[in-house]
Design an enzyme around this catalytic site. Structure first.
Site, PDB file in Angstrom:
ATOM      1  N   ARG A 168       1.040  -1.110   0.117  1.00 56.03           N
ATOM      2  CA  ARG A 168      -0.012   0.015   0.069  1.00 56.03           C
ATOM      3  C   ARG A 168       0.949   1.218   0.155  1.00 56.03           C
ATOM      4  O   ARG A 168       1.910   1.264   0.488  1.00 56.03           O
ATOM      5  CB  ARG A 168      -0.893  -0.013   1.058  1.00 56.03           C
ATOM      6  N   ILE A 213       3.267   4.294  -0.321  1.00 56.23           N
ATOM      7  CA  ILE A 213       4.448   4.444  -1.144  1.00 56.23           C
ATOM      8  C   ILE A 213       5.059   3.039  -1.174  1.00 56.23           C
ATOM      9  O   ILE A 213       5.920   2.900  -2.225  1.00 56.23           O
ATOM     10  CB  ILE A 213       5.594   5.248  -0.149  1.00 56.23           C
ATOM     11  N   ASN A 271      10.273   0.139   4.360  1.00 58.11           N
ATOM     12  CA  ASN A 271       9.263   1.228   4.299  1.00 58.11           C
ATOM     13  C   ASN A 271       8.259   1.152   5.172  1.00 58.11           C
ATOM     14  O   ASN A 271       7.779   2.279   5.568  1.00 58.11           O
ATOM     15  CB  ASN A 271       8.873   1.472   3.007  1.00 58.11           C
ATOM     16  N   ASP A 315      -0.291  10.345  15.975  1.00 64.16           N
ATOM     17  CA  ASP A 315       0.059  11.417  16.047  1.00 64.16           C
ATOM     18  C   ASP A 315      -0.712  12.249  17.250  1.00 64.16           C
ATOM     19  O   ASP A 315      -2.039  11.780  17.449  1.00 64.16           O
ATOM     20  CB  ASP A 315      -0.491  12.455  14.624  1.00 64.16           C
ATOM     21  N   GLY A 330       2.626  17.607  16.762  1.00 66.23           N
ATOM     22  CA  GLY A 330       2.031  16.337  16.897  1.00 66.23           C
ATOM     23  C   GLY A 330       2.671  15.001  16.507  1.00 66.23           C
ATOM     24  O   GLY A 330       2.136  14.119  16.593  1.00 66.23           O
ATOM     25  N   TYR A 387       7.012  10.153  15.958  1.00 68.81           N
ATOM     26  CA  TYR A 387       7.309   9.873  14.613  1.00 68.81           C
ATOM     27  C   TYR A 387       8.888  10.781  14.253  1.00 68.81           C
ATOM     28  O   TYR A 387       9.595   9.999  13.506  1.00 68.81           O
ATOM     29  CB  TYR A 387       6.142  10.321  13.731  1.00 68.81           C
ATOM     30  N   PRO A 421      11.040  11.051   2.210  1.00 65.62           N
ATOM     31  CA  PRO A 421      10.016  11.781   1.433  1.00 65.62           C
ATOM     32  C   PRO A 421       9.306  12.851   2.181  1.00 65.62           C
ATOM     33  O   PRO A 421       9.245  12.934   3.480  1.00 65.62           O
ATOM     34  CB  PRO A 421       8.848  10.724   1.457  1.00 65.62           C
ATOM     35  N   GLY A 422       8.695  13.878   1.289  1.00 69.04           N
ATOM     36  CA  GLY A 422       7.691  14.676   1.954  1.00 69.04           C
ATOM     37  C   GLY A 422       6.344  14.240   2.187  1.00 69.04           C
ATOM     38  O   GLY A 422       6.160  13.238   2.557  1.00 69.04           O
TER      39      GLY A 422
HETATM   40  N1  CAA Z   1       0.474  23.117  10.686  1.00 62.42           N
HETATM   41  C1  CAA Z   1      -0.054  23.899  10.843  1.00 62.42           C
HETATM   42  N2  CAA Z   1      -1.030  24.242  12.026  1.00 62.42           N
HETATM   43  C2  CAA Z   1      -0.893  23.289  12.872  1.00 62.42           C
HETATM   44  C3  CAA Z   1      -0.405  21.910  12.575  1.00 62.42           C
HETATM   45  C4  CAA Z   1       0.413  22.022  11.300  1.00 62.42           C
HETATM   46  N3  CAA Z   1       1.198  20.951  11.197  1.00 62.42           N
HETATM   47  N4  CAA Z   1      -0.680  20.845  13.429  1.00 62.42           N
HETATM   48  C5  CAA Z   1      -1.524  21.543  14.195  1.00 62.42           C
HETATM   49  N5  CAA Z   1      -1.737  22.668  13.835  1.00 62.42           N
HETATM   50  C6  CAA Z   1      -2.517  23.707  14.527  1.00 62.42           C
HETATM   51  C7  CAA Z   1      -4.120  23.356  14.318  1.00 62.42           C
HETATM   52  O1  CAA Z   1      -4.577  24.035  13.109  1.00 62.42           O
HETATM   53  C8  CAA Z   1      -4.676  24.075  15.672  1.00 62.42           C
HETATM   54  O2  CAA Z   1      -4.817  25.381  15.474  1.00 62.42           O
HETATM   55  P1  CAA Z   1      -5.974  26.317  16.135  1.00 62.42           P
HETATM   56  O3  CAA Z   1      -6.073  26.249  17.324  1.00 62.42           O
HETATM   57  O4  CAA Z   1      -5.676  27.648  15.413  1.00 62.42           O
HETATM   58  O5  CAA Z   1      -7.318  25.740  14.968  1.00 62.42           O
HETATM   59  C9  CAA Z   1      -3.746  23.800  16.640  1.00 62.42           C
HETATM   60  O6  CAA Z   1      -2.486  23.513  16.151  1.00 62.42           O
HETATM   61  C10 CAA Z   1      -4.155  22.445  17.633  1.00 62.42           C
HETATM   62  O7  CAA Z   1      -4.346  21.351  16.627  1.00 62.42           O
HETATM   63  P2  CAA Z   1      -5.352  20.544  16.709  1.00 62.42           P
HETATM   64  O8  CAA Z   1      -6.681  21.483  17.144  1.00 62.42           O
HETATM   65  O9  CAA Z   1      -5.588  19.675  15.308  1.00 62.42           O
HETATM   66  O10 CAA Z   1      -5.041  19.784  18.120  1.00 62.42           O
HETATM   67  P3  CAA Z   1      -5.510  18.185  18.161  1.00 62.42           P
HETATM   68  O11 CAA Z   1      -4.990  17.584  19.669  1.00 62.42           O
HETATM   69  O12 CAA Z   1      -6.931  18.033  18.062  1.00 62.42           O
HETATM   70  O13 CAA Z   1      -4.778  17.372  16.957  1.00 62.42           O
HETATM   71  C11 CAA Z   1      -3.056  16.391  15.754  1.00 62.42           C
HETATM   72  C12 CAA Z   1      -3.412  17.236  17.032  1.00 62.42           C
HETATM   73  C13 CAA Z   1      -3.386  15.143  15.742  1.00 62.42           C
HETATM   74  C14 CAA Z   1      -1.507  16.438  16.006  1.00 62.42           C
HETATM   75  C15 CAA Z   1      -3.163  17.117  14.586  1.00 62.42           C
HETATM   76  O14 CAA Z   1      -3.006  18.687  14.762  1.00 62.42           O
HETATM   77  C16 CAA Z   1      -2.731  16.696  13.218  1.00 62.42           C
HETATM   78  O15 CAA Z   1      -2.758  15.770  12.716  1.00 62.42           O
HETATM   79  N6  CAA Z   1      -1.850  17.250  12.868  1.00 62.42           N
HETATM   80  C17 CAA Z   1      -1.043  16.906  11.678  1.00 62.42           C
HETATM   81  C18 CAA Z   1       0.285  16.249  12.126  1.00 62.42           C
HETATM   82  C19 CAA Z   1       0.805  15.686  10.773  1.00 62.42           C
HETATM   83  O16 CAA Z   1       1.339  16.509   9.946  1.00 62.42           O
HETATM   84  N7  CAA Z   1       1.005  14.314  10.644  1.00 62.42           N
HETATM   85  C20 CAA Z   1       1.728  13.976   9.595  1.00 62.42           C
HETATM   86  C21 CAA Z   1       1.339  12.690   9.102  1.00 62.42           C
HETATM   87  S1  CAA Z   1       1.708  12.141   7.488  1.00 62.42           S
HETATM   88  C22 CAA Z   1       3.423  11.526   7.787  1.00 62.42           C
HETATM   89  O17 CAA Z   1       3.506  11.358   8.938  1.00 62.42           O
HETATM   90  C23 CAA Z   1       4.079  11.015   6.672  1.00 62.42           C
HETATM   91  C24 CAA Z   1       5.479  11.776   6.668  1.00 62.42           C
HETATM   92  O18 CAA Z   1       6.473  11.432   6.583  1.00 62.42           O
HETATM   93  C25 CAA Z   1       5.061  13.273   6.146  1.00 62.42           C
END
Ligand code: CAA
Length: 240
Positions: free
Chosen positions: A12, A14, A82, A88, A143, A147, A177-178
């Site tokens: 699945r 990447i 991978n 998170d 968050g 990771y 990766p991004g």
């Molecule tokens: N960029 C900008 N703002 C962000 C942010 C981000 N990456 N992450 C959180 N925030 C902000 C939210 O928008 C929110 O702002 P407001 O209060 O102004 O609305 C504040 O921070 C608090 O965030 P949440 O309300 O979402 O808090 P939560 O506790 O409900 O959830 C979280 C926390 C689960 C970490 C959620 O914020 C989230 O999913 N963030 C993204 C995390 C992320 O980027 N994960 C990548 C997954 S993919 C991956 O990992 C592959 C890879 O290698 C790139």
């Protein structure tokens, strides 16, 4: 005989793109997966790739499955590790089991998988190991303390193992990766994902095959002199 490549998390996202790309390049490919049997069977049928289920966070499962694979298919020349998960959450709210699960599956699994293939690579005086990290290992991400720690650990692990393995003609590299258009990234809430995409200089998510091409290069003969490196494929996100 064509070289044997094992791709973890290879049915699945990447990993699937990597398995397909290596298969298209003529490698014999075995794609590991964990629990999603239906996706794995569909992938196997569509792409004529052998699939096998085990949990990379389990050291014994890695040893047992790799032993069995090598008995049936011969030595593993290429390992692309991978498989990975996200759990998170902000650190002040993160249960310890979400820390442990990510370290175990994303980082400790490098030890499990590399140990399971190294003996045969050293005997054969050939090997290519590519570990999948993330832009977030280098850049950090809200968050993702678990990771980012695991994915950054992979980079140090690869450098040390590259030094240990260079004279055995085994290269060990990392692809970071991004944000890639996969289920993992689609699971991020829409408003946050939009904010992330706005930060990417290329203005879009990566396609999984754009990561697979980088892996394909690092396992190729053309990359024989590259070891201990991290190849960033992130649309410029690290710069922004
Ligand atoms: N960029 C900008 N703002 C962000 C942010 C981000 N990456 N992450 C959180 N925030 C902000 C939210 O928008 C929110 O702002 P407001 O209060 O102004 O609305 C504040 O921070 C608090 O965030 P949440 O309300 O979402 O808090 P939560 O506790 O409900 O959830 C979280 C926390 C689960 C970490 C959620 O914020 C989230 O999913 N963030 C993204 C995390 C992320 O980027 N994960 C990548 C997954 S993919 C991956 O990992 C592959 C890879 O290698 C790139």
């Amino acid at each position: 005989m064509n070289k044997l490549a094992v791709v973890t998390g290879g049915t699945r996202g990447i990993g699937a793109a990597i398995s397909q790309d290596l298969k298209a390049k003529g490698y014999r490919v075995i794609a590991n997966y964990h629990t999603n049997h239906e996706a794995a069977q569909n992938f196997a049928a569509q792409h004529d790739v052998v699939v096998q289920s085990w949990d990379v966070s389990d050291a014994k499962a890695c040893q047992d499955h790799m032993q069995q694979i090598q008995k049936e298919h011969g030595p593993t020349e290429i390992l692309v590790h991978n498989a990975g998960i996200t759990r998170d959450g902000f650190l002040h709210k993160m249960p310890v089991y979400n820390w442990q699960a990510v370290i175990q599956t994303n980082l400790n699994s490098c030890f499990h998988m590399a140990q399971a293939v190294l003996e045969s690579m050293r005997e054969n005086n050939f090997g290519r190991i590519v570990l999948i990290s993330s832009v977030n290992a280098l850049k950090g991400q809200r968050g993702q303390t678990n990771y980012c720690a695991a994915k950054a650990g992979i980079i140090g692990f690869a450098k040390a193992l590259a030094l240990e393995s260079a004279l055995k003609n085994i290269t060990v590299n990392v692809v970071a990766p991004g944000y890639v258009d996969t289920e993992m990234v689609q699971a991020i809430s829409q408003p946050i994902l939009e904010k992330i995409i706005q930060q990417i200089p290329k203005g879009r998510l990566a396609q999984a095959n754009e990561i697979a091409h980088a892996v394909g290069f690092l396992v190729s003969d053309a990359a024989a002199y590259i070891t201990g490196e991290t190849l960033n494929v992130n649309g410029g996100l690290y710069l922004s």
